[in-house]
Structure formats: C-alpha cells, structure tokens
Design a protein around this motif. Structure first.
Motif, PDB file in Angstrom:
ATOM      1  N   GLU A  34    -113.844  84.954  49.883  1.00  0.00           N
ATOM      2  CA  GLU A  34    -112.726  84.107  50.336  1.00  0.00           C
ATOM      3  C   GLU A  34    -113.161  83.289  51.553  1.00  0.00           C
ATOM      4  N   SER A  43    -100.555  80.857  47.968  1.00  0.00           N
ATOM      5  CA  SER A  43    -100.036  82.232  47.860  1.00  0.00           C
ATOM      6  C   SER A  43     -99.340  82.728  49.121  1.00  0.00           C
ATOM      7  N   MET A  49     -90.842  84.201  45.123  1.00  0.00           N
ATOM      8  CA  MET A  49     -89.829  84.418  44.083  1.00  0.00           C
ATOM      9  C   MET A  49     -90.499  84.777  42.754  1.00  0.00           C
ATOM     10  N   VAL A 173    -117.787  79.920  49.214  1.00  0.00           N
ATOM     11  CA  VAL A 173    -118.800  79.782  48.172  1.00  0.00           C
ATOM     12  C   VAL A 173    -119.230  78.321  48.172  1.00  0.00           C
ATOM     13  N   GLY A 360     -97.440  80.797  40.251  1.00  0.00           N
ATOM     14  CA  GLY A 360     -98.493  81.812  40.222  1.00  0.00           C
ATOM     15  C   GLY A 360     -98.040  83.197  40.641  1.00  0.00           C
ATOM     16  N   THR A 362     -95.251  84.455  39.885  1.00  0.00           N
ATOM     17  CA  THR A 362     -94.467  84.930  38.734  1.00  0.00           C
ATOM     18  C   THR A 362     -95.362  85.233  37.526  1.00  0.00           C
TER      19      THR A 362
HETATM   20  C1  LIG Z   1     -94.393  75.657  48.661  1.00  0.00           C
HETATM   21  C2  LIG Z   1     -94.695  76.493  47.456  1.00  0.00           C
HETATM   22  C3  LIG Z   1     -93.696  77.322  46.929  1.00  0.00           C
HETATM   23  C4  LIG Z   1     -93.982  78.119  45.822  1.00  0.00           C
HETATM   24  N1  LIG Z   1     -93.065  79.045  45.415  1.00  0.00           N
HETATM   25  C5  LIG Z   1     -93.382  79.912  44.438  1.00  0.00           C
HETATM   26  C6  LIG Z   1     -92.511  80.975  44.099  1.00  0.00           C
HETATM   27  O1  LIG Z   1     -91.502  81.211  44.754  1.00  0.00           O
HETATM   28  N2  LIG Z   1     -92.813  81.746  43.021  1.00  0.00           N
HETATM   29  C7  LIG Z   1     -93.970  81.561  42.319  1.00  0.00           C
HETATM   30  O2  LIG Z   1     -94.178  82.249  41.319  1.00  0.00           O
HETATM   31  N3  LIG Z   1     -94.875  80.634  42.686  1.00  0.00           N
HETATM   32  C8  LIG Z   1     -94.620  79.810  43.728  1.00  0.00           C
HETATM   33  N4  LIG Z   1     -95.519  78.872  44.114  1.00  0.00           N
HETATM   34  C9  LIG Z   1     -96.798  78.768  43.392  1.00  0.00           C
HETATM   35  C10 LIG Z   1     -97.772  79.863  43.791  1.00  0.00           C
HETATM   36  O3  LIG Z   1     -97.761  80.023  45.188  1.00  0.00           O
HETATM   37  C11 LIG Z   1     -99.174  79.491  43.288  1.00  0.00           C
HETATM   38  O4  LIG Z   1     -99.135  79.256  41.892  1.00  0.00           O
HETATM   39  C12 LIG Z   1    -100.162  80.620  43.542  1.00  0.00           C
HETATM   40  O5  LIG Z   1    -100.058  81.090  44.854  1.00  0.00           O
HETATM   41  C13 LIG Z   1    -101.581  80.123  43.267  1.00  0.00           C
HETATM   42  O6  LIG Z   1    -102.468  81.148  43.631  1.00  0.00           O
HETATM   43  P1  LIG Z   1    -104.025  80.911  43.639  1.00  0.00           P
HETATM   44  O7  LIG Z   1    -104.651  82.194  43.979  1.00  0.00           O
HETATM   45  O8  LIG Z   1    -104.435  80.237  42.385  1.00  0.00           O
HETATM   46  O9  LIG Z   1    -104.276  79.799  44.769  1.00  0.00           O
HETATM   47  P2  LIG Z   1    -104.236  79.890  46.361  1.00  0.00           P
HETATM   48  O10 LIG Z   1    -103.177  80.771  46.841  1.00  0.00           O
HETATM   49  O11 LIG Z   1    -104.236  78.470  46.820  1.00  0.00           O
HETATM   50  O12 LIG Z   1    -105.606  80.584  46.749  1.00  0.00           O
HETATM   51  C14 LIG Z   1    -106.857  79.975  46.631  1.00  0.00           C
HETATM   52  C15 LIG Z   1    -107.797  80.649  47.630  1.00  0.00           C
HETATM   53  O13 LIG Z   1    -109.129  80.262  47.329  1.00  0.00           O
HETATM   54  C16 LIG Z   1    -109.827  80.079  48.538  1.00  0.00           C
HETATM   55  N5  LIG Z   1    -110.969  79.184  48.276  1.00  0.00           N
HETATM   56  C17 LIG Z   1    -110.923  77.909  47.799  1.00  0.00           C
HETATM   57  N6  LIG Z   1    -112.170  77.419  47.656  1.00  0.00           N
HETATM   58  C18 LIG Z   1    -113.021  78.405  48.039  1.00  0.00           C
HETATM   59  C19 LIG Z   1    -114.453  78.500  48.135  1.00  0.00           C
HETATM   60  N7  LIG Z   1    -115.265  77.488  47.771  1.00  0.00           N
HETATM   61  N8  LIG Z   1    -114.987  79.657  48.581  1.00  0.00           N
HETATM   62  C20 LIG Z   1    -114.195  80.704  48.943  1.00  0.00           C
HETATM   63  N9  LIG Z   1    -112.844  80.653  48.889  1.00  0.00           N
HETATM   64  C21 LIG Z   1    -112.258  79.530  48.434  1.00  0.00           C
HETATM   65  C22 LIG Z   1    -108.788  79.466  49.478  1.00  0.00           C
HETATM   66  O14 LIG Z   1    -109.155  79.670  50.824  1.00  0.00           O
HETATM   67  C23 LIG Z   1    -107.515  80.219  49.070  1.00  0.00           C
HETATM   68  O15 LIG Z   1    -107.251  81.351  49.882  1.00  0.00           O
HETATM   69  C24 LIG Z   1     -95.269  78.058  45.210  1.00  0.00           C
HETATM   70  C25 LIG Z   1     -96.250  77.225  45.740  1.00  0.00           C
HETATM   71  C26 LIG Z   1     -95.983  76.467  46.869  1.00  0.00           C
HETATM   72  C27 LIG Z   1     -97.071  75.609  47.443  1.00  0.00           C
END
Ligand SMILES: Cc1cc2nc3c(=O)[nH]c(=O)nc-3n(C[C@H](O)[C@H](O)[C@H](O)COP(=O)(O)OP(=O)(O)OC[C@H]3O[C@@H](n4cnc5c(N)ncnc54)[C@H](O)[C@@H]3O)c2cc1C
Length: 376
Positions: A34, A43, A49, A173, A360, A362
């Motif tokens: 990370e 996230s 929710m 990475v 994500g 959910t």
């Molecule tokens: C304002 C908002 C409200 C939302 N509300 C909801 C909700 O209520 N319910 C719901 O189900 N979903 C909700 N979502 C959607 C949900 O938050 C996302 O779909 C989900 O968190 C995505 O998770 P992820 O792990 O794919 O991405 P992220 O949480 O963006 O995580 C990606 C991680 O990868 C790391 N990273 C990136 N590139 C690299 C690299 N090269 N090397 C190492 N680390 C790296 C980043 O630092 C980050 O920590 C909401 C989103 C937002 C923005």
C-alpha cells in the motif's frame, strides 16, 4: 520479510483487503503493498453504507448479500463496528410516495424486511425529520453502516494477526512485470498479482487505463461537528434524488413521473449529479453528500454552490441540532457507465480489479471472492 508469495495485492483499500482475505482463507501466502501509511482512497472517504436496498435483482443484489455476510463473519473478530442503523427513504411529493409504494412489489423489496411509513412512523424512526412537510417514507430496519473511518485499518491489522498476511505500508508499487513487482523497498515475486489501486491504475498500466473508458468521478462530501449527545439521526436518510439514481428503483411504476418532477423541482441538483445521503458517525458527527462530477472535479469557486445545494436539500427534510460543518472533501472513484466492476488482465497472471459503480463497500467481498476463484 519474504520476497516470494502466492499472491501480491496492490492497494489496502476495500478491494485489496477483500482479495487478501479470500486468498488467505484458501491457504495462499499473501503480501499487500500500500502506497499510503494506511488505506487512503475511496474506502475511507465514503458513507460506509452497505446498500442492499439500492441493488437490482441479479448480480448486484447477490453480491451485496454475499458481501454483507462477509462483513458479519469477520466484523466482531476484527473489532469493526457494524451498525444496523437502518435506512429511511423520505417522500415530500406524491411522485416519490408512488415510487416507494411500487418498490414494495419488486424482487429487491420482497427479499428484505421493508415497511412503508406514514409521517407518524417516520418520526419514530428518525425524530429529526420534518413530519409536517414529509408525506411518508420507506423503512429498511436491517440496513447496515460500517464504520468506514476505522474499518480498513482494523481489517488490515486483523488480516495480519489472524491470517498471517504480510503488509508493506508507505510503499508504492512502481512497476509490474509479472511475476516481479518493483517497489521502493525492493522487488517481490508472485505467480498471481491483483492490482486494486482504485482509480489510480493508470500509473501502473496507462495503456489499459486509456483503453478501458474509465473516468474518474469526483464527489463532494461534508461532515458536521459532533451533534449534542441527546440528538440521534438513527438511520441513513435519503430522498427522491436517490430513488431516481439507484438501480433497484428503475423498474418501478411511476419512476418516469418522479424523474420529471425532480427535473422541474431540483434542476441544479441534477446538473451536479447530486443525490443526498445523511448518516451519523460514532463520534456524533453527521456525514452528508454527495455530488457526481465525471472527468474534472468541480472548480473551487463552484464547490461552495454544490455544497450548499446538498445542505439545502437535506434541510428540507430534516433539522440538524448543530449544522456547523467541520470537514469538506472531494472523494473520488473510477467510473464506467453501466458497469459495476472492471476486471482487466494486462499481463498473464495479473488482474486489475476496479469497482466502477461507486459501491465497493457493498460489493467488494463478493467481487474479490469471484476473482480469487478465477485465479485459482
Ligand atoms: C464519497 C464516496 C462515497 C461512497 N459511498 C459508498 C457507500 O456508502 N457504500 C459503498 O458501497 N460504496 C461507496 N463508495 C464507493 C467505495 O468507497 C469504493 O467503491 C471502494 O472504496 C473502492 O475500493 P478500492 O479498494 O477499489 O479503492 P480505494 O479505496 O481507492 O483504494 C485504493 C488503494 O490503492 C492504493 N494504491 C494506488 N496505487 C498504488 C500503488 N501504485 N502502489 C501501492 N498502493 C497503491 C491507494 O493508496 C489506496 O489506498 C463511495 C465512494 C466515495 C468516493
């Protein structure tokens, strides 16, 4: 720390941790890398929710049900707060109430404990709502809120403790040439690599990103100061703008009339992709959002306007005890029209997994379980 693993996961957000969880349950050795000193993407920027009520029957609803099961399986052990606070859709207009009534007949509704409420019933669920102007609502008592501000950190700590998953934080990475993963702290190797970098996968795979059609979606969010101790919001509170947005309402009789009503009554909200959700956090503050701007974020001059539209919409439906705003931020996620999740294979043995529907929290555990199954 070893340099060779069965699986390397890039990103310790919801999707990365969900992949690590399912892989470890199947006996794989896992390293999570990370870039931040903790998860720092969507996230930790969201409402927490678990939006089962927003899902159309089929894959969306199935994934939401499975993901909620996973949250329940691990939350207590991992010390993650799951609050069954419920979810309340409130109606100010007949067009909204008609859609809520029609919703009760849908497959999504028939599989959940849902109740239609009159203004008296609304008051019992959420004393802060305006029972003089609201004409009724829909109540989902079992809807769950994850404490999004602490969940990722607690989940990572538990995965490390309980499942012996290795974590490298504050380590980006830099390049992947499977089976090699290059980081500022040296190289690591794995036959399987899953990249869960949220909306940041163009850094590692610019071509895949460019060809995918994915755009960044920017969301304005606000949080109040903690409310007085004797004031409780209770459930997530949403209105007609959310009904018009969620997949689960799209087949309801009256949805077109509702959309026309909203276009006449709230054109500026629709222009900024606003649908309003309010929920109360453990410290008593209320999280409120959001808008949706694809491509470029809203300009700093316009962000105040967007924030005010969100607050005005909420103020028509409920009164906060203390409306002072303590925090404002712009969250972001990857978005692709009509697609819940994008899974690409830019190299043999590498999967890029990105939620593209803004859900994500959910869907995440179910999507990860499916990917790990495929990889094995
Ligand atoms: C304002 C908002 C409200 C939302 N509300 C909801 C909700 O209520 N319910 C719901 O189900 N979903 C909700 N979502 C959607 C949900 O938050 C996302 O779909 C989900 O968190 C995505 O998770 P992820 O792990 O794919 O991405 P992220 O949480 O963006 O995580 C990606 C991680 O990868 C790391 N990273 C990136 N590139 C690299 C690299 N090269 N090397 C190492 N680390 C790296 C980043 O630092 C980050 O920590 C909401 C989103 C937002 C923005």
């Amino acid at each position: 720390m070893n340099s060779r693993y069965d699986l390397i996961v890039v990103g310790a957000g919801m999707l990365g941790l969900a992949h690590a969880y399912h892989a470890a349950k199947r006996g794989l050795s896992v390293l999570v890398v990370e870039g931040g000193n903790r998860a720092c993407g969507a996230s930790v920027q969201n409402f927490g929710m678990l939006a089962k009520i927003a899902q159309a029957p089929g894959t969306g609803l199935d994934r939401a049900v499975r993901t909620e099961e996973c949250w329940h399986d691990l939350a207590a052990e991992a010390g993650i707060e799951l609050n069954s606070c419920g979810c309340l859709f409130v109606a100010t207009a007949d067009e909204e109430m008609d859609v809520l009534r029609a919703f009760m007949e849908t497959e999504t509704a028939l599989n959940q404990d849902l109740r239609l409420l009159d203004p008296g019933g609304l008051m019992a669920c959420a004393p802060a709502v305006h029972t003089d102007t609201l004409i009724g609502g829909l109540w989902s008592p079992a809807a769950v809120k994850v404490d999004q501000r602490s969940a990722m950190e607690k989940l990572a700590a538990w995965l490390s403790r309980q499942h012996r998953i290795a974590f490298l934080f504050s380590t980006r990475v830099q390049a992947i040439d499977a089976p090699n993963v290059e980081t500022a702290r040296g190289g690591f190797h794995a036959d399987r690599i899953v990249v869960c970098a949220g909306d940041d996968f163009e850094t590692l795979f610019p071509e895949a990103f460019a060809n995918s059609g994915v755009r960044r979606c920017h969301l304005r969010m606000l949080r109040t100061v903690p409310q007085p101790q004797d004031w409780h919001l209770g459930p997530f509170v949403l209105g007609g703008l959310s009904m018009a947005r969620y997949h689960s309402f799209q087949q309801c009789a009256g949805i077109d009339e509702l959309k026309q009503y909203l276009a006449d009554r709230y054109p500026a909200c629709l222009e900024h992709g606003i649908h309003v959700i309010a929920c109360q956090e453990i410290d008593g503050s209320v999280t409120i959002g959001d808008s949706h701007h694809h491509g470029e974020p809203v300009s700093s001059e316009q962000s105040d306007t967007v924030d005010q539209l969100i607050l005005d919409y909420l103020a028509e439906r409920l009164t906060l005890a203390d409306a002072r705003i303590a925090e404002r931020w712009t969250g972001h996620y990857a978005s692709l029209a009509d697609t819940d999740c994008l899974i690409l294979e830019p190299q043999a043995g590498v999967r890029l997994v990105t939620m593209t529907n803004g859900q994500g929290m959910t869907h995440g555990f179910a999507v990860a379980e499916e990917t790990i199954e495929l990889l094995l």
